[in-house]
Enzyme design. Structure first.
Site, mmCIF file in Angstrom:
data_model
loop_
_atom_site.group_PDB
_atom_site.id
_atom_site.type_symbol
_atom_site.label_atom_id
_atom_site.label_comp_id
_atom_site.label_asym_id
_atom_site.label_seq_id
_atom_site.Cartn_x
_atom_site.Cartn_y
_atom_site.Cartn_z
ATOM 1 N N GLU A 26 0.882 -1.024 -0.141
ATOM 2 C CA GLU A 26 0.042 0.143 0.008
ATOM 3 C C GLU A 26 0.707 1.203 -0.090
ATOM 4 O O GLU A 26 2.178 0.936 0.263
ATOM 5 C CB GLU A 26 -1.087 -0.065 1.225
ATOM 6 C CG GLU A 26 -0.045 -0.019 2.322
ATOM 7 C CD GLU A 26 -0.853 0.582 3.496
ATOM 8 O OE1 GLU A 26 -1.007 1.733 3.655
ATOM 9 O OE2 GLU A 26 -1.202 -0.159 4.730
ATOM 10 N N LYS A 161 -5.198 -3.022 14.129
ATOM 11 C CA LYS A 161 -4.434 -1.798 14.721
ATOM 12 C C LYS A 161 -5.329 -1.747 16.101
ATOM 13 O O LYS A 161 -6.235 -1.739 16.489
ATOM 14 C CB LYS A 161 -4.721 -0.490 13.949
ATOM 15 C CG LYS A 161 -3.987 -0.577 12.713
ATOM 16 C CD LYS A 161 -4.076 0.787 12.001
ATOM 17 C CE LYS A 161 -3.337 0.826 10.659
ATOM 18 N NZ LYS A 161 -4.339 0.378 9.309
#
EC number: 4.2.1.70
Length: 304
Positions: A26, A161
């Site tokens: 990414e 996360k």
């Protein structure tokens, strides 16, 4: 039809046509994840790790309206210098960035989409997005989860996360039929820490086992991605109790300031970096390196 929008780097194209392993990367981590020049140095090191482990890297972004699968060093440098001026681009944003011929840094969701367009099956990132804390009121759920339900790409990450509601994230993935694999672990890693309070669906211990499961899933026509949760190396992991308290304080500050939506993750990550005096950023870099290595190994097994 896709060719009028999509630019596949010649090296990546040749590898795909020859059936050689390719790993997607990414670009939000370059533009929004860390400052210049550390962001560019990290991106290039990640690409080198993938090469060292037998695969071809394909860093993904949108530049001047072109969907780029595989970027040159100059393009990565350009994106790194532009930083947060580049638009953080998820699924909904792609047609508008393209139509305006603008620059876009791809999130997990949009990187999966572009990787799938090019025929890439393995993607390495830091951590996936998920259900945000307080989502029962805000409905703040990352588009990454819906993309994992629909797009046939395996995402190698250090779990969800730790700023997220990890329990609800796992519930959402289960509802969407997305398998969560723990690599050499039975508990889900939580980005900065090697474990959370939650288990994974399956523990697998070799890249071949992961590749075999991916092959079986997609050959049977079971659409959607696979989460491969790879714990941060022990020597770089942060203390769980400390990081939990730091995140709790950062979430309270974010709520007090009324920050939400796509601005919430960069705000929380920056606050965590500030409170941990930079140790969270160092951990972030090391876990990305670790995920790149595993992704390359899985891609090599899958291509066989």
């Amino acid at each position: 039809m896709l060719a009028q929008y999509l630019d596949i780097n010649p090296e990546v194209k040749a590898a795909l046509e020859a059936g050689r392993p390719v790993v997607a990367l990414e670009s939000t981590i370059i533009s929004h994840g860390m400052p210049y020049p550390q962001n560019v140095e990290t991106a290039l090191k990640v690409e080198q790790i993938i090469r060292d482990n037998g695969a071809v890297p394909a860093t993904i972004a949108i530049l001047k309206g072109r969907l780029k699968v595989g970027m040159t060093h100059d393009e990565i440098e350009y994106l790194g210098k532009a930083g947060q001026a580049v638009i953080k681009t998820s699924r909904r944003d792609i047609p508008f960035i393209v139509a305006k011929q603008a620059d876009g840094a791809t999130t997990v969701a949009s990187t999966m989409i572009l990787a799938a367009m090019a025929g890439i099956k393995v993607f390495a990132t830091g951590g996936i997005g998920g259900v945000h804390r307080g989502a029962q009121q805000t409905f703040d759920i990352s588009a990454d989860l819906q993309e994992l339900a629909n797009t046939d790409v395996a995402v190698v990450c250090a779990g969800a996360k730790s700023i997220l509601d990890i329990g609800l994230t796992l519930e959402y993935l289960e509802t969407q039929g997305v398998p969560v694999v723990g690599y050499e672990t039975e508990t889900l890693p939580a980005f900065y820490t090697r474990e959370s309070d939650f288990g994974v669906d399956y523990r697998l211990d070799t890249p071949k086992q992961v590749a075999d499961a991916m092959t079986a899933k997609w050959q049977m026509g079971l659409k959607g991605g696979v989460v491969v949760a790879n714990p941060i190396p022990a020597e770089y992991a942060l203390d769980k109790a400390m990081i939990d308290q730091v995140i709790k304080d950062a979430v309270a500050e974010m709520d007090a300031k009324g920050i939400s939506g796509k601005a919430s993750t960069p705000f929380l990550l920056a606050k965590v970096a500030e409170k941990t005096e930079g140790s969270s950023l160092a951990a972030n870099i090391q876990l990305v390196f670790n995920n790149a290595k595993l992704a390359a190994q899985i891609a090599c097994e899958y291509s066989r």
